[in-house]
Structures are given as C-alpha cells and as structure tokens.
Design a protein around this motif. Structure first.
Motif, PDB file in Angstrom:
ATOM      1  N   ALA A  34      -0.713  -5.810   6.237  1.00 53.03           N
ATOM      2  CA  ALA A  34      -1.934  -5.110   5.853  1.00 53.03           C
ATOM      3  C   ALA A  34      -2.948  -6.073   5.250  1.00 53.03           C
ATOM      4  CB  ALA A  34      -1.610  -4.000   4.863  1.00 53.03           C
ATOM      5  N   ARG A  35      -2.435  -7.105   4.569  1.00 46.77           N
ATOM      6  CA  ARG A  35      -3.318  -8.091   3.934  1.00 46.77           C
ATOM      7  C   ARG A  35      -3.744  -9.194   4.897  1.00 46.77           C
ATOM      8  NH1 ARG A  35       0.801  -8.585  -1.154  1.00 46.77           N
ATOM      9  NH2 ARG A  35       0.263  -6.607  -2.183  1.00 46.77           N
ATOM     10  N   HIS A  36      -3.139  -9.226   6.085  1.00 43.71           N
ATOM     11  CA  HIS A  36      -3.444 -10.288   7.045  1.00 43.71           C
ATOM     12  C   HIS A  36      -3.857  -9.729   8.403  1.00 43.71           C
ATOM     13  CE1 HIS A  36      -1.035 -12.367   3.974  1.00 43.71           C
ATOM     14  NE2 HIS A  36      -1.661 -13.463   4.332  1.00 43.71           N
ATOM     15  N   SER A  63       0.945  -9.612  12.849  1.00 45.23           N
ATOM     16  CA  SER A  63       2.259  -9.611  13.515  1.00 45.23           C
ATOM     17  C   SER A  63       2.379  -8.496  14.534  1.00 45.23           C
ATOM     18  CB  SER A  63       3.380  -9.463  12.467  1.00 45.23           C
ATOM     19  OG  SER A  63       3.463 -10.593  11.634  1.00 45.23           O
ATOM     20  N   TYR A  64       1.702  -7.384  14.276  1.00 36.60           N
ATOM     21  CA  TYR A  64       1.843  -6.224  15.138  1.00 36.60           C
ATOM     22  C   TYR A  64       0.881  -6.243  16.316  1.00 36.60           C
ATOM     23  CZ  TYR A  64       4.138  -4.689  10.814  1.00 36.60           C
ATOM     24  OH  TYR A  64       4.914  -4.595   9.706  1.00 36.60           O
ATOM     25  N   PHE A  96       3.479 -15.037  10.832  1.00 35.23           N
ATOM     26  CA  PHE A  96       2.687 -14.642  11.992  1.00 35.23           C
ATOM     27  C   PHE A  96       3.500 -13.902  13.049  1.00 35.23           C
ATOM     28  CE2 PHE A  96       1.531 -16.004  16.365  1.00 35.23           C
ATOM     29  CZ  PHE A  96       0.415 -15.198  16.523  1.00 35.23           C
ATOM     30  N   ASP A  97       4.695 -14.409  13.355  1.00 31.94           N
ATOM     31  CA  ASP A  97       5.449 -13.844  14.474  1.00 31.94           C
ATOM     32  C   ASP A  97       6.808 -13.257  14.121  1.00 31.94           C
ATOM     33  OD1 ASP A  97       6.313 -16.324  13.797  1.00 31.94           O
ATOM     34  OD2 ASP A  97       6.314 -17.163  15.814  1.00 31.94           O
ATOM     35  N   PRO A 148       7.731  -4.557   2.240  1.00 31.82           N
ATOM     36  CA  PRO A 148       7.062  -5.844   1.979  1.00 31.82           C
ATOM     37  C   PRO A 148       6.419  -6.454   3.219  1.00 31.82           C
ATOM     38  CG  PRO A 148       9.145  -5.765   0.822  1.00 31.82           C
ATOM     39  CD  PRO A 148       9.096  -4.542   1.686  1.00 31.82           C
ATOM     40  N   ASN A 149       7.072  -6.301   4.364  1.00 32.08           N
ATOM     41  CA  ASN A 149       6.501  -6.820   5.603  1.00 32.08           C
ATOM     42  C   ASN A 149       5.228  -6.068   5.982  1.00 32.08           C
ATOM     43  OD1 ASN A 149       6.400  -6.529   8.822  1.00 32.08           O
ATOM     44  ND2 ASN A 149       7.241  -8.530   8.292  1.00 32.08           N
ATOM     45  N   ILE A 150       5.247  -4.760   5.790  1.00 34.28           N
ATOM     46  CA  ILE A 150       4.066  -3.941   6.096  1.00 34.28           C
ATOM     47  C   ILE A 150       2.904  -4.332   5.189  1.00 34.28           C
ATOM     48  CG2 ILE A 150       3.152  -1.589   6.166  1.00 34.28           C
ATOM     49  CD1 ILE A 150       5.997  -0.627   6.766  1.00 34.28           C
ATOM     50  N   LEU A 151       3.190  -4.530   3.895  1.00 29.01           N
ATOM     51  CA  LEU A 151       2.144  -4.915   2.947  1.00 29.01           C
ATOM     52  C   LEU A 151       1.543  -6.265   3.318  1.00 29.01           C
ATOM     53  CD1 LEU A 151       3.795  -3.839  -0.431  1.00 29.01           C
ATOM     54  CD2 LEU A 151       1.990  -2.667   0.840  1.00 29.01           C
TER      55      LEU A 151
END
Length: 217
Positions: free
Chosen positions: A210-212, A216-217, A47-48, A204-207
C-alpha cells in the motif's frame, strides 16, 4: 515399519550431507545473490516477493556471508519439509512405507533439487505448505481450535514466503467441496477463521505494498 523409518532416516541424512558438500562447490547464481541482498536490507516485502526468504538468509548470515551459510537455510528447510511430509503421510495412511516413498518421490522431481538447495522463496514455502496441510488434517480429526489456529498461522507463513501460497487455500477449498466425508466443514467457522488468521499474518505485506503503489501485485 521400523525398516522404513530407518530407511527414511538414512535417506534424509545422506541427501543432506550431499547437499552440505555440494553447496560449497557452486557459486551463487544471480537470483540467490539478489535474495541475499534482501537480507542486508530487511523490509516487510520486496518488489517481487514477500519477505520470508530475506528473514531466512538474514538468520544464517549472522555468522558470515559465505556461500555455505547463505545456502544453509534452504538445507535446513528441506530437512524440516521432509519430516513434515513423513508425518503427513503417516497421518493420512498410517504406514511408514508411504512416508518413506513420499519423501523419495518428492526428490525424484528434478526441480525440487534446485528449490531445496538454492536460496529461493520456495524453501520456506515448502515448510509452511507441508505444515499447513498437516495442521489442517489434524484439526479436522481432533476438531480442536488450537489446531485450526496453528493451521492459520502456518498458512500466513506460506503467504509470506511466496504469493503462490494462495493456491494452497484454493486446493483445500476444492478438497472440502469434493470430499463427502469432510464437506461439512464448509458449514463451520473454523476453516474460515484459519484463513482469516493467515491473512492477518500476511497484513505486513499488504501494508508495504500500500505504501509502494501496490508494486508487487
């Protein structure tokens, strides 16, 4: 110079021994327990924060879940950070005394004591930040592609440690813009290729985001 090198060795040894004793005396704070739970549920992100702190805790927790083992990773990272900082100072100034005082100066910052002892994302961020700076400097001096590739990989590791690592790229851009000696690198592909490599490592973090719902952003 030999005296400064020995002094740095004694300094790193003394502060590491102190930390290894100290981490057993204080229970985990809520933040550390939170990141320790990351390690029990490994994912591409959270999440963070990016996942590097979870990987670090997962490695040391393979041998148990004591406070000592949970905090052992940051202690190891602090030693690596100091060694990288020493080599960076030598690369820049060729003076062992500066390498010694750079390490001491880092530890005169009160907040660093927490960052280099507690299970926090900053532990691996420090390692990859110092490593990226050293790799970039060596790449500029040698003009060799492997150095730039290494710089990109380390920058990706920094991004996977903490989102604040984006400031590293901005700082380096500012350096290239203001340095009359190295401004010419802005006309070459190598620094930009290194940034792209770092972003690929960060994919991997971006993917995950994108799925959640880009939480985080």
């Amino acid at each position: 110079m030999d005296k400064s090198r020995k002094s740095l060795l004694y300094f790193i040894s003394a502060i590491t021994i102190f930390r290894l004793i100290y981490i057993n005396l204080v229970p985990l704070v809520p933040q550390e327990a939170y990141y320790w739970k990351y390690a029990k549920h490994l994912a591409l992100s959270y999440f963070d924060h990016p996942p590097m702190v979870a990987f670090l805790a997962a490695i040391t927790s393979l041998f148990g879940d004591s406070v000592f083992l949970v905090r052992l990773g940051p202690i190891i990272c602090s030693v690596i950070s100091l060694i990288l900082l020493r080599y960076l100072a030598l690369a820049l100034y060729r003076d062992e005394r500066i390498g010694f005082w750079a390490a001491v100066g880092l530890h005169l910052m009160p907040y660093q004591h927490l960052l280099l002892v507690g299970l926090l994302p900053d532990a691996t961020l420090n390692v990859f930040w110092c490593g990226t700076l050293l790799a970039v400097w060596q790449a500029m001096k040698s003009d060799k592609w492997p150095k730039w590739i290494l710089a990109g990989l380390l920058f990706g590791g920094a991004l996977l440690s903490k989102y604040h690592a984006v400031l590293l790229a901005l700082c380096l851009l500012g350096y290239f813009i203001t340095s009359t000696e190295h401004r010419s690198w802005l006309k070459k592909i190598q620094p930009f290729a290194a940034v792209i490599i770092g972003l690929i490592v960060f994919v991997p973090n971006i993917l995950w985001n994108a799925r959640h719902g880009w939480i985080s952003y």
